[in-house]
Design a protein around this motif. Structure first.
Motif, PDB file in Angstrom:
ATOM      1  N   ALA A 111     -10.674 -50.837 -45.254  1.00 21.94           N
ATOM      2  CA  ALA A 111      -9.713 -51.748 -45.885  1.00 21.94           C
ATOM      3  C   ALA A 111     -10.369 -53.085 -46.217  1.00 21.94           C
ATOM      4  O   ALA A 111     -10.099 -53.676 -47.269  1.00 21.94           O
ATOM      5  CB  ALA A 111      -8.513 -51.955 -44.971  1.00 21.94           C
ATOM      6  N   LEU A 112     -11.238 -53.564 -45.344  1.00 21.02           N
ATOM      7  CA  LEU A 112     -11.931 -54.822 -45.613  1.00 21.02           C
ATOM      8  C   LEU A 112     -12.900 -54.683 -46.790  1.00 21.02           C
ATOM      9  O   LEU A 112     -13.015 -55.599 -47.612  1.00 21.02           O
ATOM     10  CB  LEU A 112     -12.685 -55.273 -44.360  1.00 21.02           C
ATOM     11  N   LEU A 113     -13.596 -53.548 -46.878  1.00 24.00           N
ATOM     12  CA  LEU A 113     -14.467 -53.328 -48.034  1.00 24.00           C
ATOM     13  C   LEU A 113     -13.649 -53.276 -49.314  1.00 24.00           C
ATOM     14  O   LEU A 113     -14.017 -53.876 -50.332  1.00 24.00           O
ATOM     15  CB  LEU A 113     -15.256 -52.028 -47.857  1.00 24.00           C
ATOM     16  N   GLY A 114     -12.515 -52.565 -49.265  1.00 20.89           N
ATOM     17  CA  GLY A 114     -11.647 -52.515 -50.432  1.00 20.89           C
ATOM     18  C   GLY A 114     -11.116 -53.881 -50.815  1.00 20.89           C
ATOM     19  O   GLY A 114     -11.053 -54.231 -52.006  1.00 20.89           O
TER      20      GLY A 114
ATOM     21  N   LEU B 207      -8.081 -46.722 -50.005  1.00 20.37           N
ATOM     22  CA  LEU B 207      -6.978 -46.549 -50.940  1.00 20.37           C
ATOM     23  C   LEU B 207      -5.828 -47.507 -50.664  1.00 20.37           C
ATOM     24  O   LEU B 207      -5.163 -47.971 -51.600  1.00 20.37           O
ATOM     25  CB  LEU B 207      -6.474 -45.104 -50.893  1.00 20.37           C
ATOM     26  N   LEU B 208      -5.568 -47.804 -49.407  1.00 20.68           N
ATOM     27  CA  LEU B 208      -4.530 -48.784 -49.103  1.00 20.68           C
ATOM     28  C   LEU B 208      -4.861 -50.137 -49.725  1.00 20.68           C
ATOM     29  O   LEU B 208      -3.991 -50.829 -50.247  1.00 20.68           O
ATOM     30  CB  LEU B 208      -4.363 -48.932 -47.586  1.00 20.68           C
TER      31      LEU B 208
ATOM     32  N   TRP C 226      -2.979 -51.434 -42.999  1.00 23.49           N
ATOM     33  CA  TRP C 226      -1.883 -51.996 -43.798  1.00 23.49           C
ATOM     34  C   TRP C 226      -1.661 -53.468 -43.456  1.00 23.49           C
ATOM     35  O   TRP C 226      -1.364 -54.280 -44.340  1.00 23.49           O
ATOM     36  CB  TRP C 226      -0.607 -51.189 -43.584  1.00 23.49           C
ATOM     37  N   LEU C 227      -1.816 -53.811 -42.191  1.00 23.70           N
ATOM     38  CA  LEU C 227      -1.673 -55.223 -41.808  1.00 23.70           C
ATOM     39  C   LEU C 227      -2.726 -56.090 -42.493  1.00 23.70           C
ATOM     40  O   LEU C 227      -2.477 -57.248 -42.816  1.00 23.70           O
ATOM     41  CB  LEU C 227      -1.787 -55.369 -40.284  1.00 23.70           C
ATOM     42  N   LEU C 228      -3.902 -55.524 -42.720  1.00 24.79           N
ATOM     43  CA  LEU C 228      -4.981 -56.288 -43.365  1.00 24.79           C
ATOM     44  C   LEU C 228      -4.737 -56.505 -44.850  1.00 24.79           C
ATOM     45  O   LEU C 228      -5.192 -57.505 -45.412  1.00 24.79           O
ATOM     46  CB  LEU C 228      -6.321 -55.559 -43.177  1.00 24.79           C
TER      47      LEU C 228
END
Length: 408
Positions: free
Chosen positions: A227-230, A354-355, A389-391
């Motif tokens: 998620a951080l990379l995204g 994807l998130l 999701w929190l990120l």
């Protein structure tokens, strides 16, 4: 609801056929550009020089197409999502041509956004003429569901995506009443694609047979890292968009974008080119074939390529490139810590990526589970969803407003 069945089936079948036609055209052209032509010239098809030349030439070709075709192949793709307002039907041929050129030329984008836009435009145009009193939302929903069902080979994906859209909109009837027509269209689109092309998302990774307590920690860490990379890619989008807009001319912007994509391809290898679905299967076929560092480089390069392609003017979607980036990051985690099962690592990383890039919770969870075709991993994925999701929630999305600022 009964009156919607026939139009839904028709829209679903036509949506799948358009997707199939553009995909086949792109595949044939890709074979010429990356196999026939370099072989005739005695050049390696995936040599660094050929990748740079071909991606730059693709940028020029797409830029000229966008400049010349009616409607300039639709609005700025950085400002569009998966499902949007209907375009004028005259825009559709140019949009499909620009999409096919980008897919064949190795651009790191998928077909989902422009194909969905084209199918929505055609369904809306024809539907409103055959049934003038019908609501616009009906044709938009049917075309979107038919296309998404065809893309994933199952109507479940369409139902999950549209349920998020419909849940936020007022309307009569229960949610499943409102999903009835789109689900029929998605089913028709999925069956048409399955019968014609037999698509599969299964990466054939080793089965994930048992859940261990340590897997929960691994899932939380991997999904959060993805998620951080995204999010790093999402935050880079406005900056990249402004840089390409400063070039002023669409042809120049896509040519420079193509050059950058070629350089990134030379850095990350040929697997980081194209939409990523076939390439991610090649990665997964040998989860121990690269080092953790090599997998990580491919994940970062693919994310950067997605940002460049999405902001310089190429027409395409972001789901499939994000899947590749997530899978590469998951395989890097497995290579770094061998005790982490590859199926768990890949599915959690794809989920987090994807998130961040789509903000579609159901789509992200569904895609991550489908890639490993193992329901044992599903409870762990649900746990991994929470920190990721929190990120990402409440933060900028990988889509811009017309003023160039990120959508929140």
């Amino acid at each position: 609801m009964l009156s919607v069945v026939l139009p839904a089936l028709l829209v679903g079948v036509v949506s799948a056929l358009i997707l199939l036609g553009v995909s086949l055209l792109a595949e044939q052209l890709q074979h010429v550009l990356w196999k026939t032509l370099p072989d005739a010239l005695g050049i390696g098809g995936f040599s660094s020089l050929w990748m740079i030349v071909m991606l730059t030439a693709t940028g020029v070709a797409v830029g000229i197409t966008v400049h010349l075709v009616p409607g300039h192949a639709g609005p700025d793709p950085a400002t569009t999502g998966l499902v949007g307002a209907p375009l004028a039907p005259g825009v559709v041929p140019g949009l499909l041509l620009a999409t096919a050129l980008a897919l064949a030329g190795g651009v790191s984008l998928g077909p989902e956004n422009p194909i969905t836009e084209a199918n929505i435009a055609l369904a809306f145009w024809l539907g409103r003429r055959l049934a003038p009193g019908s609501p616009a939302e009906l044709w938009v929903g049917l075309a979107a569901a038919g296309t998404i069902g065809a893309l994933f080979g199952t109507p479940v994906a369409a139902a999950l995506i549209l349920s998020e859209v419909l849940a936020s909109q007022p309307g009569p009837g229960a949610l499943w009443d409102r999903l009835f027509g789109p689900l029929a269209a998605g089913t028709a689109g999925a069956l048409t694609m399955v019968l014609a092309a037999h698509p599969s998302f299964d990466l054939s990774l080793p089965d994930y047979t048992h859940v261990h307590w340590g897997d929960l920690l691994s899932a939380l860490v991997i999904s959060s890292a993805a998620a951080l990379l995204g999010m790093a890619g999402v935050l880079a989008v406005p900056w990249a968009h402004r840089a390409f807009k400063a070039l002023r001319y669409p042809v120049l912007a896509t040519a420079v974008g193509g050059l950058v994509l070629g350089l990134l391809g030379a850095l990350g290898g040929h697997l980081t080119l194209f939409k990523g679905l076939d390439e991610v299967k090649e990665l997964a076929a040998s989860p121990d074939g690269w080092s953790a560092g090599e997998f990580a480089v491919m994940a970062v390069v693919k994310t950067a390529a997605l940002v460049v392609a999405a902001t310089c003017g190429f027409r395409g979607g972001r789901i499939f490139p994000a899947v590749f980036a997530g899978a590469a990051l998951g395989l890097a985690a497995h290579a770094l810590v061998d005790a982490v099962p590859p199926a768990l690592a890949v599915s959690c990383a794809v989920l987090g990526m994807l998130l961040a890039t789509s903000r579609q919770g159901w789509l992200s969870l569904f895609t991550a589970a489908v890639l490993v075709s193992d329901m044992t991993v599903l409870p762990v994925l649900c746990v991994a969803t929470l920190p990721a999701w929190l990120l990402v929630t409440g933060r900028p999305q990988m889509q811009l407003r017309e003023d160039g600022k990120a959508v929140r």
